[in-house]
Design a protein around this motif. Structure first.
Motif, PDB file in Angstrom:
ATOM      1  N   SER A 174       2.808 -42.387 -13.634  1.00  0.00           N
ATOM      2  CA  SER A 174       2.390 -40.782 -13.779  1.00  0.00           C
ATOM      3  C   SER A 174       3.041 -40.181 -12.450  1.00  0.00           C
ATOM      4  N   ARG A 175       3.223 -38.849 -12.386  1.00  0.00           N
ATOM      5  CA  ARG A 175       3.876 -38.161 -11.352  1.00  0.00           C
ATOM      6  C   ARG A 175       3.250 -36.878 -11.236  1.00  0.00           C
ATOM      7  N   ILE A 176       3.404 -36.129 -10.148  1.00  0.00           N
ATOM      8  CA  ILE A 176       2.803 -34.856 -10.076  1.00  0.00           C
ATOM      9  C   ILE A 176       3.734 -33.876  -9.466  1.00  0.00           C
ATOM     10  N   GLU A 177       3.704 -32.628 -10.306  1.00  0.00           N
ATOM     11  CA  GLU A 177       4.649 -31.834 -10.012  1.00  0.00           C
ATOM     12  C   GLU A 177       4.015 -30.512  -9.784  1.00  0.00           C
ATOM     13  N   ASP A 178       4.671 -29.728  -8.583  1.00  0.00           N
ATOM     14  CA  ASP A 178       3.888 -28.541  -8.324  1.00  0.00           C
ATOM     15  C   ASP A 178       4.695 -27.216  -9.128  1.00  0.00           C
ATOM     16  N   ILE A 179       3.774 -26.609  -9.803  1.00  0.00           N
ATOM     17  CA  ILE A 179       4.043 -25.700 -10.721  1.00  0.00           C
ATOM     18  C   ILE A 179       3.409 -24.339 -10.542  1.00  0.00           C
ATOM     19  N   LYS A 180       4.389 -23.178 -10.364  1.00  0.00           N
ATOM     20  CA  LYS A 180       3.829 -21.947  -9.977  1.00  0.00           C
ATOM     21  C   LYS A 180       3.609 -21.005 -11.413  1.00  0.00           C
ATOM     22  N   VAL A 181       2.395 -20.670 -11.521  1.00  0.00           N
ATOM     23  CA  VAL A 181       2.161 -19.849 -12.698  1.00  0.00           C
ATOM     24  C   VAL A 181       1.410 -18.385 -12.182  1.00  0.00           C
ATOM     25  N   ASN A 182       2.126 -17.310 -12.533  1.00  0.00           N
ATOM     26  CA  ASN A 182       1.519 -16.015 -11.825  1.00  0.00           C
ATOM     27  C   ASN A 182       1.387 -16.034 -10.324  1.00  0.00           C
ATOM     28  N   ARG A 183       2.234 -16.545  -9.589  1.00  0.00           N
ATOM     29  CA  ARG A 183       2.484 -16.764  -8.306  1.00  0.00           C
ATOM     30  C   ARG A 183       1.309 -17.664  -7.570  1.00  0.00           C
ATOM     31  N   GLU A 184       0.513 -18.517  -8.507  1.00  0.00           N
ATOM     32  CA  GLU A 184      -0.524 -19.431  -7.951  1.00  0.00           C
ATOM     33  C   GLU A 184       0.241 -20.924  -8.205  1.00  0.00           C
ATOM     34  N   THR A 185      -0.062 -21.630  -7.118  1.00  0.00           N
ATOM     35  CA  THR A 185       0.577 -23.003  -7.285  1.00  0.00           C
ATOM     36  C   THR A 185      -0.612 -24.023  -7.971  1.00  0.00           C
ATOM     37  N   TYR A 186      -0.191 -24.734  -8.909  1.00  0.00           N
ATOM     38  CA  TYR A 186      -0.793 -25.758  -9.703  1.00  0.00           C
ATOM     39  C   TYR A 186      -0.343 -27.032  -9.589  1.00  0.00           C
ATOM     40  N   TYR A 187      -1.007 -28.200  -9.415  1.00  0.00           N
ATOM     41  CA  TYR A 187      -0.519 -29.518  -9.213  1.00  0.00           C
ATOM     42  C   TYR A 187      -0.953 -30.254 -10.512  1.00  0.00           C
ATOM     43  N   ARG A 188      -0.045 -30.414 -11.082  1.00  0.00           N
ATOM     44  CA  ARG A 188      -0.113 -31.295 -12.309  1.00  0.00           C
ATOM     45  C   ARG A 188       0.324 -32.744 -12.707  1.00  0.00           C
ATOM     46  N   VAL A 189      -0.690 -33.447 -13.139  1.00  0.00           N
ATOM     47  CA  VAL A 189      -0.105 -34.928 -13.555  1.00  0.00           C
ATOM     48  C   VAL A 189       0.497 -35.063 -14.650  1.00  0.00           C
ATOM     49  N   TYR A 190       1.711 -35.654 -14.645  1.00  0.00           N
ATOM     50  CA  TYR A 190       2.581 -35.657 -16.027  1.00  0.00           C
ATOM     51  C   TYR A 190       2.974 -37.230 -16.102  1.00  0.00           C
ATOM     52  N   PHE A 191       3.190 -37.380 -17.449  1.00  0.00           N
ATOM     53  CA  PHE A 191       3.543 -38.809 -17.763  1.00  0.00           C
ATOM     54  C   PHE A 191       4.690 -38.913 -18.619  1.00  0.00           C
ATOM     55  N   GLY A 192       5.852 -39.399 -18.096  1.00  0.00           N
ATOM     56  CA  GLY A 192       6.981 -39.442 -19.062  1.00  0.00           C
ATOM     57  C   GLY A 192       7.808 -38.039 -19.281  1.00  0.00           C
ATOM     58  N   THR A 193       9.287 -38.431 -19.766  1.00  0.00           N
ATOM     59  CA  THR A 193       9.986 -37.289 -20.231  1.00  0.00           C
ATOM     60  C   THR A 193      10.574 -37.783 -21.277  1.00  0.00           C
ATOM     61  N   TYR A 194      10.556 -36.677 -22.394  1.00  0.00           N
ATOM     62  CA  TYR A 194      11.106 -37.041 -23.678  1.00  0.00           C
ATOM     63  C   TYR A 194      11.969 -35.912 -24.337  1.00  0.00           C
ATOM     64  N   THR A 195      12.839 -36.332 -25.158  1.00  0.00           N
ATOM     65  CA  THR A 195      13.691 -35.330 -26.050  1.00  0.00           C
ATOM     66  C   THR A 195      12.975 -35.371 -27.412  1.00  0.00           C
ATOM     67  N   ASP A 196      12.358 -36.341 -27.807  1.00  0.00           N
ATOM     68  CA  ASP A 196      11.742 -36.541 -29.054  1.00  0.00           C
ATOM     69  C   ASP A 196      10.158 -36.165 -28.896  1.00  0.00           C
ATOM     70  N   PRO A 197       9.742 -35.094 -29.388  1.00  0.00           N
ATOM     71  CA  PRO A 197       8.209 -34.947 -29.530  1.00  0.00           C
ATOM     72  C   PRO A 197       7.314 -35.765 -29.935  1.00  0.00           C
ATOM     73  N   GLU A 198       7.957 -36.628 -31.037  1.00  0.00           N
ATOM     74  CA  GLU A 198       7.237 -37.543 -31.478  1.00  0.00           C
ATOM     75  C   GLU A 198       6.934 -38.842 -30.624  1.00  0.00           C
TER      76      GLU A 198
END
Length: 222
Positions: A174-198
């Protein structure tokens, strides 16, 4: 002679008042932006959508208004303003991206019915178009390919980075990415990157079976 001067002054005053009125009404009008002062970013086929989706929620959570001037695009950030030029007749319309699609391989944008009417493509159903960027920051967006959306499995979203690190440490890969939403920063935990949603869905189900709650999301949506 004096009466003629008075009459002329009256007429001139009326003209000036009228002109001021026109200027005031025009103050809130946004002048059309032409393709001469905008950057072309994509060329392809446009389609449009209307009654079957009217009143439903768009991908960014708005209620779809088919008579508005909005558009669905596969990857462009929500809120992006585009000038859409119909290459078959030269007509243009400005739209705001608030939805995702189209998913037919040969189409690059899906216009609302209201936008499609402005460039005369209701009858044909599709048109060759060129998209110009009016407002939006592609350089700092998460887009890797305008035509290809990317997906990931989101396993957590936190306001404190330490909480995200705790979750991520339990899930190998897994990885952590800093995401800005409405000027607030959230730390999100993601797994994998895919071009096929299935593929992303299968990975989500595997993680769920391991006891980790998650869901598939499109990376470009923030």
């Amino acid at each position: 002679m004096h009466s003629l001067k008075v009459l002329a002054l009256f007429v001139l005053t009326g003209v000036l008042i009228s002109a001021c009125g026109v200027t005031k009404r025009g103050a809130d009008f946004t002048a059309p932006i032409s393709s001469d002062n905008a950057r072309a970013i994509e060329t392809g086929v446009s389609s449009w959508y209307g009654p079957n989706f009217h009143g439903k929620l768009t991908a960014n959570g708005e209620v779809y208004d088919m008579d508005g001037v909005t558009a669905a695009h596969r990857t462009l950030p929500f809120g992006t303003i585009l000038l859409v030029e119909n290459l078959d007749n030269g007509k243009t319309v400005q739209v705001r991206v608030n939805d995702r699609g189209p998913y037919a391989k040969n189409r690059i944008i899906d216009l609302s019915k209201g936008a499609a009417e402005q460039i005369d493509m209701i009858g044909p159903g599709t048109a060759r178009v060129r998209l110009y960027l009016i407002k939006g920051d592609l350089e700092n967006s998460r887009i890797t390919d305008l035509k290809v959306p990317t997906y990931t499995v989101q396993l957590g979203s936190y306001k404190e980075r330490s909480q995200a690190e705790e979750t991520s440490s339990e899930i190998k890969g897994s990885r952590i990415e800093d995401i800005k939403v409405n000027r607030e920063t959230y730390y999100r935990v993601y797994f994998g990157t895919y071009t096929d949603p299935e593929e992303a869905k299968k990975e989500m189900e595997r993680l769920n079976r391991m006891g980790y709650a998650g869901f598939v999301k499109q990376i470009e949506n923030n």
